[in-house]
Each structure stands twice: as structure tokens, then as C-alpha cells.
Design an enzyme around this catalytic site. Structure first.
Site, PDB file in Angstrom:
ATOM      1  CB  CYS A  25      -7.127  -7.363   2.818  1.00  0.00           C
ATOM      2  SG  CYS A  25      -5.796  -6.193   2.520  1.00  0.00           S
ATOM      3  CE  LYS A  58       9.489  -4.182   1.902  1.00  0.00           C
ATOM      4  NZ  LYS A  58       8.152  -4.315   2.478  1.00  0.00           N
ATOM      5  N   GLY A  87     -15.060 -20.579  -5.780  1.00  0.00           N
ATOM      6  CA  GLY A  87     -13.670 -21.012  -5.804  1.00  0.00           C
ATOM      7  C   GLY A  87     -13.280 -21.683  -4.503  1.00  0.00           C
ATOM      8  N   GLY A 107      -8.642 -15.628   0.300  1.00  0.00           N
ATOM      9  CA  GLY A 107      -7.392 -15.590   1.056  1.00  0.00           C
ATOM     10  C   GLY A 107      -6.798 -14.209   0.904  1.00  0.00           C
ATOM     11  CB  VAL A 129      -0.960  -0.030   1.213  1.00  0.00           C
ATOM     12  CG1 VAL A 129      -1.587   1.323   1.454  1.00  0.00           C
ATOM     13  CG2 VAL A 129      -2.033  -1.077   0.978  1.00  0.00           C
ATOM     14  NE  ARG A 132       0.914  -9.880   2.693  1.00  0.00           N
ATOM     15  CZ  ARG A 132       0.953  -8.550   2.813  1.00  0.00           C
ATOM     16  NH1 ARG A 132       1.075  -7.988   4.006  1.00  0.00           N
ATOM     17  NH2 ARG A 132       0.876  -7.782   1.751  1.00  0.00           N
ATOM     18  CB  THR A 188      -3.066  -3.514  10.727  1.00  0.00           C
ATOM     19  OG1 THR A 188      -3.695  -3.584   9.425  1.00  0.00           O
ATOM     20  CG2 THR A 188      -2.677  -2.089  11.007  1.00  0.00           C
TER      21      THR A 188
END
Ligand SMILES: NC(=O)c1ccc[n+]([C@@H]2O[C@H](COP(=O)([O-])OP(=O)(O)OC[C@H]3O[C@@H](n4cnc5c(N)ncnc54)[C@H](O)[C@@H]3O)[C@@H](O)[C@H]2O)c1
Length: 441
Positions: A263, A35, A256, A260, A11, A331, A86
Site C-alpha cells: 500500500c 484461488k 527502520g 514497503g 482485502v 510486495r 489498484t
């Protein structure tokens, strides 16, 4: 205007690059030196279509830079965005706000002149109040506003979503802060993107309500798909039949393997916790979370059933590992639970994903990664399509069949047509559709 973006992840990096593209001067700050070093060297640490070009163009134009030095970036900035992670808090599923509060403390220490501190991270209702309190406590007398500006971009289409949003939500408790953030987005509302200004708590809840509603829609059609399988109906036709109704809408009605990603799983869970604490439990969302969790393991059972009840000693080729196409994000990808359950049942796993294998290798053990879909199919008793990358939509089916040891294809995204697959000699299983179409009489 000058912007400091704290957190250069999905983001922060996308928002920073796009704000720079609007003409603002942006410094993306991250506490991860590797990074920042890699970004400075021109390497984009994530796969996101169009991002590399946008970053490169704005770096060249001198509007976008990268730093680990928050204390140097904040005093210059008119707006400081918090775009840190978060994640779910281990143990109880609440949003872990430690990164947000740590960032707030660091920002407070360096504020100079009036500054708007904007939370772009997805944060529970009341987090803005706490950020406000932390800054006030750390720097009594500082001139600042805390504004909520939740982000609705989708990974895989992030640049497009940021530049052509359905709406911009600004949650503020004072006019000065709201106006400054609205000004940052002015290039967009010249394109008629609606700007919704509301209270800070309302904005924070709007983000969670949006994600929970989308997760609910996906889970609804997944359960309808299960029912279709039991009663001989076709979920794709049901989805079209309801989706053309404008009150329902056709998006997010693709059955499906369960949702996942970075978020939906954490945000739905965090929302149920907020609601329980507030004494207004969201039973629907609690059920969505439970149904979706069970679905991933049910998908592994579906594969095992397609293989005749056991996969012990069998080789399964997995096509697609990321939680959706056009991202390398692993994730909470459904593939994690499906692959683990198949391995537990004794299967050997070969896998291919166009962008996600490097990230997958750090979270999935004992998998043979291959160079392409055909190599993945080599010697496989069954193939399972988990993520609908475009490159899996038009595979050479004869070549695939020749490479495989067996004939079983389990298509968890309904990419192929049952009639064509059976005509080509595959034992084909998909989601919520009759596997071989019944003749129309
Ligand atoms: N990924 C998405 O598609 C998406 C979409 C909308 C909203 N969001 C929300 O945006 C937030 C960020 O998500 P993400 O996917 O970009 O996370 P991410 O994990 O990709 O990036 C977070 C970055 O913040 C950095 N960071 C953490 N603490 C820091 C600090 N104190 N100072 C400087 N840098 C710090 C980390 O090193 C990391 O690079 C989350 O709240 C998420 O829910 C994500």
C-alpha cells in the site's frame, strides 16, 4: 443482507469473512479460478493470523462461499463491493484502475433491483464518479448507488482491524446508498466505532491522506535516525520523547529500513500524481517517496560498510524478507532492494523468513533459502535482520555466533541491545543508536 465481494485478495477475503461473521450472507468472487478452487478446498492462499478460522467457521455456517461467477452473484446482492487490486501503473506511477473499471462493467451487466456498488479498493479521487458513469452507460435505467468505503486494515492484524476499526468512512452522494452501507456495519457501531459519512471524493482522498501521513511519519523518524547516527544520539529515546506527546503519538515512530508493502509505496506515489494533475502538488509527499526509495539502497550500503567496505565473495545471512512480520506479502518489501544491491556487490545470500519464502522465491533469484535462523547463520560472515518477526526477538545468541563464520550483525529493526550484543562479542550495527553505549558520566 447479501453481499458480493469482487476480488478475494487480502482485502476482499478478510472483509468478506468478517462481514459473514457479522451475520451477512457473502459470496467472494474472484476471476482467478485457482484461488477460488483452493478456497473451496479450505486452503487460505495468504498468511493472515485468524483468517483461516474465521473463513472455516463461516463456510460451515453457510454464510460464506466462493465463486468465479460474478454474473450469478451480483443479481442476488444488496451490496457489491469492489476489492480488486489498484497497483502502480507501469511508467507513470498513477493508480492502475483497469481492474476496477473492468469489475464495474461486469457488475453493471448483471445488476437486478436496487444495488449499492461499493469501492473498497484504494482509488484516486473521482474514481467513484467514473464507476457511476460506466454503470450508467452499460445499463441505462439501472437502480444503483456508488459509495466509497475505503479500507484501513493492516496486514498481520487484519481481522482485528476490520472488527475493531478506529473509524468507518462512508463516502456517498445519496442518502439511500450511505444508509445501506452503514447498515452493513451496524454490528460494529454498537461497539462504538465512529461512522463518518462524507462526500464520495472526500472519502477517496481520506484514504490516501491517511496512508501518506503514516508514510511521512515513518520517513521522518528514519531521517532523524540518520541524524542520530551522526551526532551520537539515540533514535529510540527521541521517538519515545516525542511520541508520548499526545499531539504526536508514539505509533509509526520506529526507525527502520524504509516502508514497503502493498500500500504505502503505490499509494504515496499515486497521491503525488493526483495532486500534480490537480495543480496542487504535495511537495512533502513527493519528498517522502524519494527519501524512502533512496533509503533501501542506503541500507545495503550500511551492510557493506559494516563488512569493512566490501562484500565481494562474502556470505550474508538475511533474517526476514516480508515487508513486515505476520504476513507472507513480499510486495515492495525493502528486502527486495537490499538483497539485490548486496548481490550486485558480489555477496552470496542465505535467507530465512517464517512465512514469506515461497513468495520471495518467485521474486528473488540466487538466494539460498534455509529452514531456520540458525541454519541461515551457518557460515555467514554477517547477519542482517530485515523483518522483526517475533521468532527473531529471542534468538540463542551463542548458538548463532557458533554457526557464523564472522561476527557482524546488522539489525535494521533495532531488535537487540547494542550493549548486550557487544558484550557477547558481536560487531553490532543498528539504526540511529550509538553502537556501543557511551558511559553515563
Ligand atoms: N493489502 C492491504 O493491506 C490493503 C489495505 C487497505 C486497502 N487495500 C486496497 O485494497 C485493494 C485490494 O488490495 P489487495 O491487497 O486485497 O489485492 P490482491 O492483489 O491481494 O487481491 C485482488 C484480487 O482481485 C482479483 N480480481 C482482479 N480483477 C477482478 C475482477 N474483474 N473480478 C474478480 N476478481 C478480480 C484478483 O484476482 C485478486 O485475487 C487495493 O486497492 C489496495 O490498495 C489493501
Amino acid at each position: 443482507m447479501r453481499i458480493a465481494m469482487v476480488g478475494a485478495g487480502y482485502v476482499g477475503l478478510v472483509s468478506g469473512a468478517c462481514f459473514a461473521d457479522f451475520g451477512h450472507e457473502v459470496v467472494c468472487v474472484d476471476k482467478d479460478p485457482a484461488k477460488i478452487e483452493s478456497l473451496r478446498a479450505g486452503h487460505i492462499p495468504i498468511f493472515e493470523p485468524g483468517l483461516e478460522e474465521t473463513v472455516a467457521a463461516n463456510v460451515r455456517a453457510g454464510r460464506l462461499s466462493f465463486s468465479t461467477d460474478l454474473a450469478a452473484a451480483v443479481p442476488q446482492a444488496d451490496a457489491v463491493f469492489i476489492a480488486v487490486g489498484t497497483p502502480s501503473r507501469r511508467g507513470d506511477g498513477f493508480a492502475d484502475l483497469s481492474h476496477v473499471y473492468a469489475a464495474a462493467r461486469e457488475i453493471a451487466a448483471s445488476l437486478e433491483g436496487y444495488t449499492v456498488v461499493v469501492t473498497k479498493s484504494t482509488v484516486p479521487v473521482g474514481t467513484g464518479d467514473e464507476v457511476d458513469r460506466i454503470i450508467r452507460e452499460t445499463r441505462p435505467g439501472a437502480a444503483f448507488s456508488v459509495v466509497s468505503n475505503p479500507e484501513f486494515l493492516r496486514e498481520g492484524a487484519a481481522i482485528e482491524d476490520f472488527k475493531r476499526p478506529d473509524r468507518i468512512v462512508i463516502g456517498a452522494e445519496d442518502q439511500r446508498g450511505a444508509e445501506l452501507v452503514a447498515e452493513l456495519y451496524r454490528p460494529l457501531y454498537l461497539n462504538a466505532a465512529p461512522v463518518l459519512t462524507m462526500g464520495r471524493r472526500t472519502a477517496e482522498l481520506t484514504k490516501y491522506a491517511a496512508n501518506a501521513f503514516l508514510a511521512l511519519k515513518v520517513t521522518f523518524i528514519n531521517e532523524i535516525a540518520d541524524l542520530c547516527e551522526q551526532v551520537g544520539a539515540n533514535v529510540q529515546e527521541v521517538a519515545r520523547g516525542i511520541g508520548l506527546d499526545k499531539r504526536i503519538g508514539g505509533k509509526f515512530l520506529h526507525a527502520g529500513p524504509g516502508y514497503g508493502g502493498s500500500c504505502f509505496p503505490k499509494d504515496t506515489l499515486a497521491l503525488t500524481k493526483t495532486a500534480q494533475n490537480a495543480g496542487a502538488p504535495l511537495r512533502l509527499v513527493e519528498t517522502v517517496v524519494a527519501v524512502n526509495d533512496q533509503r533501501k539502497v542506503a541500507m545495503a550500503r550500511k551492510v557493506i560498510a559494516a563488512c569493512g567496505g566490501s562484500v565481494r565473495g562474502r556470505t550474508i545471512g538475511v533474517l526476514g524478507l516480508t515487508f513486515k512480520p505476520n504476513t507472507d506479502d513480499m510486495r515492495d518489501a525493502p528486502s527486495l532492494a537490499i538483497v539485490a544491491a548486496l548481490q550486485d556487490a558480489g555477496a552470496r545470500i542465505r535467507a530465512f523468513d517464517p512465512e514469506g519464502m515461497e513468495n520471495a522465491a518467485s521474486v528473488l533469484d540466487g538466494v539460498d533459502y534455509t529452514r531456520d535462523a540458525y541454519e541461515c547463520a551457518e557460515g555467514a560472515d554477517a547477519l542482517v535482520l530485515i523483518t522483526e518477526w517475533d521468532s527473531f526477538r529471542a534468538l540463542d545468541l551463542e548458538r548463532l555466533k557458533a554457526a557464523m563464520a564472522g561476527r557482524i550483525v546488522v539489525d535494521l529493526r533495532n531488535v537487540y541491545r547494542p550493549d548486550e550484543m557487544s558484550r557477547r562479542g558481536f560487531a553490532y550495527v543498528s539504526i540511529g543508536r550509538p553502537d556501543t553505549p557511551a558511559p553515563i558520566t
